[in-house]
Motif scaffolding. Structure first.
Motif, PDB file in Angstrom:
ATOM      1  N   LYS A 159      42.168  43.165  52.634  1.00 26.84           N
ATOM      2  CA  LYS A 159      42.891  42.818  51.413  1.00 26.84           C
ATOM      3  C   LYS A 159      41.999  42.978  50.185  1.00 26.84           C
ATOM      4  CE  LYS A 159      46.136  39.384  53.229  1.00 26.84           C
ATOM      5  NZ  LYS A 159      46.622  37.996  53.087  1.00 26.84           N
ATOM      6  N   ILE A 160      42.630  43.286  49.077  1.00 27.15           N
ATOM      7  CA  ILE A 160      41.929  43.278  47.789  1.00 27.15           C
ATOM      8  C   ILE A 160      41.774  41.819  47.355  1.00 27.15           C
ATOM      9  CG2 ILE A 160      42.102  43.920  45.349  1.00 27.15           C
ATOM     10  CD1 ILE A 160      43.853  46.319  46.342  1.00 27.15           C
ATOM     11  N   VAL A 161      40.550  41.452  46.991  1.00 25.38           N
ATOM     12  CA  VAL A 161      40.322  40.069  46.550  1.00 25.38           C
ATOM     13  C   VAL A 161      40.060  39.968  45.049  1.00 25.38           C
ATOM     14  CG1 VAL A 161      39.568  39.175  48.765  1.00 25.38           C
ATOM     15  CG2 VAL A 161      37.886  40.221  47.230  1.00 25.38           C
ATOM     16  N   SER A 162      39.659  41.090  44.437  1.00 27.22           N
ATOM     17  CA  SER A 162      39.469  41.006  42.986  1.00 27.22           C
ATOM     18  C   SER A 162      39.597  42.377  42.341  1.00 27.22           C
ATOM     19  CB  SER A 162      38.119  40.387  42.629  1.00 27.22           C
ATOM     20  OG  SER A 162      37.073  41.279  42.891  1.00 27.22           O
ATOM     21  N   ILE A 163      40.089  42.350  41.116  1.00 29.08           N
ATOM     22  CA  ILE A 163      40.112  43.537  40.261  1.00 29.08           C
ATOM     23  C   ILE A 163      38.906  43.410  39.351  1.00 29.08           C
ATOM     24  CG2 ILE A 163      41.406  44.836  38.528  1.00 29.08           C
ATOM     25  CD1 ILE A 163      43.955  43.428  39.647  1.00 29.08           C
ATOM     26  N   GLU A 164      37.913  44.268  39.572  1.00 28.06           N
ATOM     27  CA  GLU A 164      36.665  44.112  38.828  1.00 28.06           C
ATOM     28  C   GLU A 164      36.713  44.741  37.447  1.00 28.06           C
ATOM     29  OE1 GLU A 164      33.663  45.700  41.405  1.00 28.06           O
ATOM     30  OE2 GLU A 164      33.541  43.836  42.563  1.00 28.06           O
ATOM     31  N   ALA A 165      37.444  45.847  37.326  1.00 30.07           N
ATOM     32  CA  ALA A 165      37.461  46.528  36.024  1.00 30.07           C
ATOM     33  C   ALA A 165      38.700  47.389  35.896  1.00 30.07           C
ATOM     34  CB  ALA A 165      36.218  47.396  35.860  1.00 30.07           C
ATOM     35  N   VAL A 166      39.192  47.482  34.667  1.00 22.55           N
ATOM     36  CA  VAL A 166      40.273  48.412  34.323  1.00 22.55           C
ATOM     37  C   VAL A 166      39.880  49.079  33.007  1.00 22.55           C
ATOM     38  CG1 VAL A 166      42.746  48.723  33.997  1.00 22.55           C
ATOM     39  CG2 VAL A 166      41.919  46.747  35.271  1.00 22.55           C
ATOM     40  N   ASN A 167      39.872  50.417  32.996  1.00 26.50           N
ATOM     41  CA  ASN A 167      39.460  51.152  31.798  1.00 26.50           C
ATOM     42  C   ASN A 167      40.514  52.167  31.388  1.00 26.50           C
ATOM     43  OD1 ASN A 167      36.945  49.910  32.090  1.00 26.50           O
ATOM     44  ND2 ASN A 167      36.130  51.629  33.262  1.00 26.50           N
ATOM     45  N   VAL A 168      40.627  52.375  30.084  1.00 27.15           N
ATOM     46  CA  VAL A 168      41.344  53.544  29.579  1.00 27.15           C
ATOM     47  C   VAL A 168      40.280  54.527  29.076  1.00 27.15           C
ATOM     48  CG1 VAL A 168      43.314  52.112  28.938  1.00 27.15           C
ATOM     49  CG2 VAL A 168      41.568  52.637  27.227  1.00 27.15           C
ATOM     50  N   ASN A 169      40.699  55.640  28.471  1.00 30.22           N
ATOM     51  CA  ASN A 169      39.699  56.591  27.974  1.00 30.22           C
ATOM     52  C   ASN A 169      39.677  56.608  26.444  1.00 30.22           C
ATOM     53  OD1 ASN A 169      41.960  58.066  27.285  1.00 30.22           O
ATOM     54  ND2 ASN A 169      41.239  59.986  28.167  1.00 30.22           N
ATOM     55  N   ALA A 170      38.831  57.476  25.893  1.00 34.56           N
ATOM     56  CA  ALA A 170      38.639  57.504  24.442  1.00 34.56           C
ATOM     57  C   ALA A 170      39.908  57.945  23.719  1.00 34.56           C
ATOM     58  CB  ALA A 170      37.475  58.434  24.098  1.00 34.56           C
ATOM     59  N   THR A 171      40.676  58.848  24.323  1.00 33.90           N
ATOM     60  CA  THR A 171      41.920  59.297  23.681  1.00 33.90           C
ATOM     61  C   THR A 171      42.909  58.143  23.579  1.00 33.90           C
ATOM     62  OG1 THR A 171      41.585  61.518  24.575  1.00 33.90           O
ATOM     63  CG2 THR A 171      43.789  60.985  23.787  1.00 33.90           C
ATOM     64  N   ALA A 172      42.986  57.329  24.623  1.00 28.60           N
ATOM     65  CA  ALA A 172      43.858  56.155  24.582  1.00 28.60           C
ATOM     66  C   ALA A 172      43.411  55.189  23.487  1.00 28.60           C
ATOM     67  CB  ALA A 172      43.872  55.464  25.938  1.00 28.60           C
ATOM     68  N   ALA A 173      42.103  55.004  23.362  1.00 27.07           N
ATOM     69  CA  ALA A 173      41.588  54.133  22.304  1.00 27.07           C
ATOM     70  C   ALA A 173      41.980  54.662  20.935  1.00 27.07           C
ATOM     71  CB  ALA A 173      40.067  54.012  22.424  1.00 27.07           C
ATOM     72  N   LEU A 174      41.905  55.980  20.773  1.00 32.05           N
ATOM     73  CA  LEU A 174      42.278  56.590  19.497  1.00 32.05           C
ATOM     74  C   LEU A 174      43.753  56.346  19.186  1.00 32.05           C
ATOM     75  CD1 LEU A 174      41.810  58.491  17.083  1.00 32.05           C
ATOM     76  CD2 LEU A 174      42.208  60.416  18.620  1.00 32.05           C
TER      77      LEU A 174
END
Lengths: 170, 72
Positions: free
Chosen positions: A83-98
């Motif tokens: 089982k998954i016990v934790s979501i450690e990170a979620v990232n978007v990219n630079a274009t999404a930030a823009l």
């Protein structure tokens, strides 16, 4: 960055939550069209710069004014009892930030692990000022969304996979 | 953690002057000046800090993505 995150949280009015890992479990609300299944063996077709080769797309595309959940399905990568016990990170990219596209940081919409421990749900938000950008006309933009999770196996395993979200006017 | 990146003011002489998206050592922009090719200029200012960058165009859409280093 803080300004951007606060802008995203304004959509729902909550206090921004960006620190992980996220361990909350519950029922995922996304439909199968908004669920992307991670392949145990990833193919190698290229979609765009900064998108990993063979990254799987969500079938349902996203209108910039939408506010709906999307799911990463890791079941193909996990053992039967793993089982998954934790979501450690979620990232978007630079274009999404823009473009003002991000993962929702309101606690009400925080990343969630399903009760079976195989899927992880996130919500996206686009700042209202970006809803009518020309970039979302016609085919729109393809954005890589990357998630890293840890499992309960012994020893623990970690998986990081990228899925592709197409944002366009629907 | 959730990393939605951020925006910063980017100036690339003859190529771009305006807000760019930043995340994970990459920046994204859509050229708004036409005096030079984006892949021909390798220096700029990011929030007033001098940077070295190498830009390449996305195969789809108007966006250019660049790796960058900040000079300190």
């Amino acid at each position: 960055m803080l300004t951007h995150l606060i802008a995203l949280a304004i959509l729902t009015g909550g206090e921004p939550v960006t620190d992980g890992p996220f361990t909350q479990t519950g029922e995922v609300a996304a439909s199968k069209e908004r669920t992307v299944t991670m392949s145990p063996v990833q193919p190698s077709d290229q979609k765009s710069v900064a998108i990993p080769l063979g990254a799987s797309p969500w079938l349902q595309q996203y209108d910039p004014a939408d506010h709906t959940p999307y799911v990463f399905d890791f079941s193909g990568l996990l053992g039967n009892s793993e089982k998954i016990v934790s979501i450690e990170a979620v990232n978007v990219n630079a274009t999404a930030a823009l473009l003002g596209i991000g993962v929702e940081v309101d606690p009400l919409y925080a990343p969630l692990i399903d009760t079976a421990g195989k899927k992880c749900q996130i919500w996206f938000a686009v700042i209202p000022a970006s809803w009518d950008l020309p970039s979302f006309d016609a085919a729109g933009v393809m954005l890589p969304i990357t998630m890293r999770v840890a499992t309960d196996s012994t020893p623990p395993k970690r998986y990081e996979r990228t899925a592709v979200l197409t944002v366009r006017q629907l | 953690m959730i990393d939605n990146g951020r925006r910063a003011h980017l100036v690339i002489e003859g190529v771009f002057d305006g807000p760019a998206g930043l995340q994970g050592g990459l920046l994204a922009f859509v050229p708004n000046l036409t005096d030079a090719r984006p892949d021909a200029v390798h220096g700029g200012l990011l929030d007033g800090m001098p940077i070295r960058l190498t830009a390449s165009k996305d195969p789809v859409g108007p966006f250019w993505t660049a790796r960058y280093e900040v000079f300190r």
